[in-house]
Structures are given as structure tokens and as C-alpha cells.
Design an enzyme around this catalytic site. Structure first.
Site, PDB file in Angstrom:
ATOM      1  N   TYR A 163     -76.021   3.375 -31.834  1.00  0.00           N
ATOM      2  CA  TYR A 163     -75.440   4.647 -31.281  1.00  0.00           C
ATOM      3  C   TYR A 163     -76.304   5.930 -30.791  1.00  0.00           C
ATOM      4  O   TYR A 163     -76.114   6.517 -29.967  1.00  0.00           O
ATOM      5  CB  TYR A 163     -74.347   4.870 -32.088  1.00  0.00           C
ATOM      6  CG  TYR A 163     -73.206   3.871 -32.098  1.00  0.00           C
ATOM      7  CD1 TYR A 163     -72.475   3.727 -30.991  1.00  0.00           C
ATOM      8  CD2 TYR A 163     -73.029   3.305 -33.113  1.00  0.00           C
ATOM      9  CE1 TYR A 163     -71.427   2.799 -31.180  1.00  0.00           C
ATOM     10  CE2 TYR A 163     -72.018   2.197 -33.115  1.00  0.00           C
ATOM     11  CZ  TYR A 163     -71.166   2.115 -32.096  1.00  0.00           C
ATOM     12  OH  TYR A 163     -70.263   1.001 -31.974  1.00  0.00           O
ATOM     13  N   PHE A 454     -62.089   5.740 -38.297  1.00  0.00           N
ATOM     14  CA  PHE A 454     -61.339   5.312 -37.152  1.00  0.00           C
ATOM     15  C   PHE A 454     -62.015   4.387 -36.257  1.00  0.00           C
ATOM     16  O   PHE A 454     -61.745   3.740 -35.189  1.00  0.00           O
ATOM     17  CB  PHE A 454     -60.912   6.409 -36.193  1.00  0.00           C
ATOM     18  CG  PHE A 454     -61.965   7.420 -35.902  1.00  0.00           C
ATOM     19  CD1 PHE A 454     -62.647   7.168 -34.697  1.00  0.00           C
ATOM     20  CD2 PHE A 454     -62.416   8.639 -36.779  1.00  0.00           C
ATOM     21  CE1 PHE A 454     -63.867   8.122 -34.441  1.00  0.00           C
ATOM     22  CE2 PHE A 454     -63.540   9.423 -36.418  1.00  0.00           C
ATOM     23  CZ  PHE A 454     -64.151   9.185 -35.180  1.00  0.00           C
TER      24      PHE A 454
END
Length: 454
Positions: A163, A454
Site C-alpha cells: 500500500y 475493517f
């Protein structure tokens, strides 16, 4: 991945909660779809409320994460990907082979909160890797987030190596803790009038209490999805994910007036060894509004009969429980990466937070994915907020720091110091001393943490 995809032993369970406070109106819809460069692939909108799309999404996720989505999970939990925020990649022969989604959410930041896109469900079928599908999806996500006017995106990284190249920075670290039964805790004034009750967890009885305490106790870094389905899933029961543990319980600390001050959702799992009971308490979603309530909560959960170990995860690196241990060496600790933050709209994001000290610094920012963030930005402000303005080409005001947007995301929540990033060679100090001055302003008294996987 979402909370509802992971077995209890791996993710038992950390806050993924809706704030009890009022939130702004829903973000506008977005329409950007970045297409992969490889032939035969098409980026498409997905509808999680459509049975065919839902089944295809689950199939991709099972391939990507090597797990089985239990039938009971479909029956007993809310399917949380959101329509209008779920995108996939279809192959001309194999159908859906990649997927990602985001939650409409609010991210706690120093001094307030900011609308955020919680990136989730990022997965690519292993037979379709190395073909630019993740790049197409993540670029789509970031451009759509900007289109909706959400200043930041946040995620938990299954593979941290991925990322940073898309501008995400590690903005918080957390600690997983294992304690023995009866671990010694320091006395804390104010616990005398507190009581801790142990009850069967019930959505009807406890949902509002849990939402209120999570909101009151939240630190910078906590992500609150706006749909209450996320929080309701903490009260759902999926037998496969319990892995032999009991049904979920809740410990609630109340003051003399009966007002809740702390809670913890937990399960126990029995075990017996040669010398007797060796059960485990799996602490999950929890919050405490002050040190006394924290002491009362953990004083109870670390002294349950027939238990030998208490396990809890996702603590802030300066969590009160760590300070209340008489002997820190009595705990087994593991430090982990926590939430990653991506600045999507630089001036909106930096002006949405408060600063711990007066700040006046020019940041020279690079951003290859969202070029609108690139350039020289002057940040002027302090504890009441900041004004962020772009400097025109040729402006003689000297830059203080030069950095990539990923490092700016890392520093955004106040837990990763700009001076430490300078020391690591990840931020360049253009003006001598600018790193220390900026670090004092961008820092925050409490370390950030997000307890939501999440």
C-alpha cells in the site's frame, strides 16, 4: 477484509463501530472506473445487494484469503459492503476475479473527525495476479474517494508491502497482549464506587451502551462506519468462528449512579492441563472512559475462575492497561502495524485536524497517484486548527520539509513523529530544525489507534 470474514481466534474482536454522535450527510456518488491495462479485463460496478454479485464477491474473497465463508455467517450477520462503493474486475472468460469496497465512515483525528473512506475487501484471484488489477482498483478507489469529497482513506493492510506505493502511510502502531490470571495491577483512585457486572451479550440490551462508550472513549485513528450494521455484527453468533468458545458475554463497569463507564465483549474457552484449569479469556471489543473504569474492567477479567490466560489485541502503544501493570514483564507483548492513512485531499485533510503546538511550515509534497496533492503547501495554525494554502510557483517562502504523501499520511494522526521520519531518511529536512518544530505540532498527547479490523 471485513470483521465477518475472520475466525474468532484471529479477530476476536476489535471495534468496527458506528459513532453515537451525529454525522454529516452521505457522501455523493462516484463514477470513476479505471480500466486495467491487460487485455480481457474490465472494471465494473458491483451491487452487494444482488445475489449474483454477492456470491461472486465471496468466491473471490475465499480465493484471495484462503478461507471458507460459513453458511451461518450469511444467515446470522449483516453483509456490510455498500452499494455504490463496491467495484470489481471481470475477466472475459472467468468472470469476477478481483474486488474492493469502501465504507462511508468518519475517522477520528486530533481535535475532531473527518469523513473517510474505509478501504476493505481488496482481493485478487491468485490465478489473475501480476496483471495490474490491484493498481486499477486502488486508483479507482482513490479517484472515487476524491470525487466524493472524502479527504482521507484508511485501511488495515493484509500485506503492508503493497500500500505504500499508492500513498498510504502507517499512521498507528498497536500492541497485542497476553496476561496471566491474577496479574498484579496498580491501585487507581476512584475505583471504590465502581461495580463490574458480567452478562450475556445482547444487541437489544447493549447496542446503545456499546456505541455510546466507543464514541466517548475514541482516540485519533478510530474509524466509525456510518452504517450500524458493522456494530450489530459484534452481537452475531457464527459457530465456526467461535472455535469451541462460549457464546459472547459482556462485562460492564458502572458507577454508583448506574451509569456505564466501561465495557468489554468477551468469550471464554475452557481447557484443562495436568495441574488443573487453563482456560482462556478472549477479550474483544471494549472501551473505558477513564483510568478508574479501565482498572475495574481488567481487574475483573483477569481474575475469572478456571481461566489461566487473558488475550486482547489492538491496544494503543500507551494504553492505560500497560501503565497499570505492576510488572510489565509479566505480560507477553507483540507490536503490530495498525491503521494506514492515505491523504486524498491535502488541504481539506490538514485543515480538519488540530495541532498540539503553533505551526508554520511549508511542506514540499510529492504524489504520483493524485497529482492535485503535489506541490508546496503552507500550514499555519495551532490547537484551534490550521489554514492550508498552496504556494504559487516562484514563491520565495522556503520549504521546511520535503516528503511523499505516504509520509504525510503516517504523521497525520499524531503518533508517528515527523522528526523520527527525518531521522529514518524518509523525510528530507530542507530548513534545519524544521523537523523538530513540525513534529511538536503534528504530534498529539495520546497515541492513535484503530481497534477495527475493517
Amino acid at each position: 477484509m471485513t470483521l465477518t470474514e475472520v475466525p474468532a481466534a484471529e479477530q476476536e474482536q476489535r471495534p468496527d463501530a458506528s459513532s453515537a454522535a451525529s454525522v454529516p450527510a452521505s457522501a455523493p456518488t462516484a463514477s470513476v472506473l479505471v480500466q486495467p491495462g491487460a487485455p480481457g479485463y474490465t472494471t465494473v460496478e458491483l451491487d452487494p445487494t444482488d445475489d449474483a454479485d454477492k456470491a461472486a464477491m465471496i468466491d473471490v474473497d475465499e480465493w484471495a484469503f484462503s478461507f471458507v465463508y460459513p453458511t451461518e455467517a450469511l444467515e446470522n450477520t449483516h453483509f456490510v459492503p455498500e452499494k455504490g462503493r463496491t467495484v470489481g474486475v471481470r475477466h472475459e472468460r472467468d468472470g469476477l476475479v478481483a474486488v474492493h469496497a469502501s465504507y462511508e465512515a468518519d475517522l477520528r483525528v486530533p481535535g475532531g473527525a473527518v469523513p473517510a473512506a474505509g478501504l476493505t475487501w481488496v482481493g485478487v484471484h491468485p490465478g489473475h495476479r501480476r496483471r495490474g488489477l490491484a493498481t486499477a482498483m486502488l486508483t479507482t478507489h482513490l479517484q472515487r474517494t476524491a470525487e466524493r469529497g472524502e479527504p482521507v482513506s484508511a485501511l488495515f493492510a493484509a500485506e503492508p508491502e503493497i500500500y505504500g506505493r499508492y500513498g498510504y502511510g502507517l499512521a498507528a502502531r498497536s500492541v497485542d497482549v497476553q496476561l496471566g490470571r491474577g496479574v498484579a495491577l496498580r491501585d487507581v483512585p476512584g475505583t471504590e464506587g465502581l461495580t463490574c457486572s458480567l452478562e450475556r451479550a445482547s444487541e437489544d440490551r447493549h447496542l446503545a451502551l456499546v456505541a455510546d462508550l466507543l464514541d466517548r472513549a475514541a482516540r485519533p485513528g478510530e474509524l466509525f462506519p456510518r452504517r450500524d450494521a458493522h456494530l450489530r455484527n459484534y452481537f452475531a453468533e457464527v459457530p465456526d468462528w467461535r472455535e469451541g468458545a462460549e457464546l459472547r458475554r459482556i462485562a460492564v463497569v458502572r458507577d454508583a449512579d448506574g451509569d456505564p463507564r466501561a465495557f468489554c465483549l468477551f468469550r471464554r474457552k475452557e481447557s484443562w492441563g495436568p495441574t488443573g484449569p487453563e482456560g482462556t479469556v478472549r477479550a474483544g471489543l471494549w472501551a473505558a472512559v477513564d483510568g478508574a473504569a479501565n482498572r475495574a474492567l481488567w481487574g475483573t477479567l483477569t481474575d475469572l475462575d478456571l481461566m489461566g490466560t487473558v488475550r486482547l489485541g489492538g491496544l494503543a502503544v500507551d494504553a492505560p492497561l500497560l501503565g497499570q501493570l505492576v510488572n510489565l514483564r509479566s505480560a507477553k507483548l507483540r507490536t503490530a502495524d495498525n491503521v494506514w492513512v492515505r491523504i486524498v485531499d491535502l488541504p481539506a485533510a490538514l485543515s480538519a485536524r488540530a495541532y498540539a503546538a503553533p505551526v508554520d511550515v511549508v511542506l514540499e509534497v510529492t504524489d504520483t497517484v493524485l497529482p492535485a496533492n503535489a506541490g508546496r503547501w503552507r500550514v499555519e495554525g495551532g490547537p484551534s486548527g490550521a489554514r492550508v494554502t498552496r504556494l504559487a510557483d516562484g514563491d520565495p517562502t522556503p520549504s521546511g520539509l520535503a516528503l511523499d504523501v505516504a509520509e504525510l499520511g503516517a504523521a497525520y494522526l499524531g503518533g508517528i513523529g515527523l522528526a523520527s521520519l527525518v531521522a529514518a531518511g524518509l523525510v528530507r529536512e530542507v530548513t534545519p530544525g524544521a523537523g523538530a518544530a513540525a513534529a511538536a505540532a503534528f504530534g498529539w498527547p495520546l497515541a492513535p489507534v484503530c481497534m477495527a479490523d475493517f
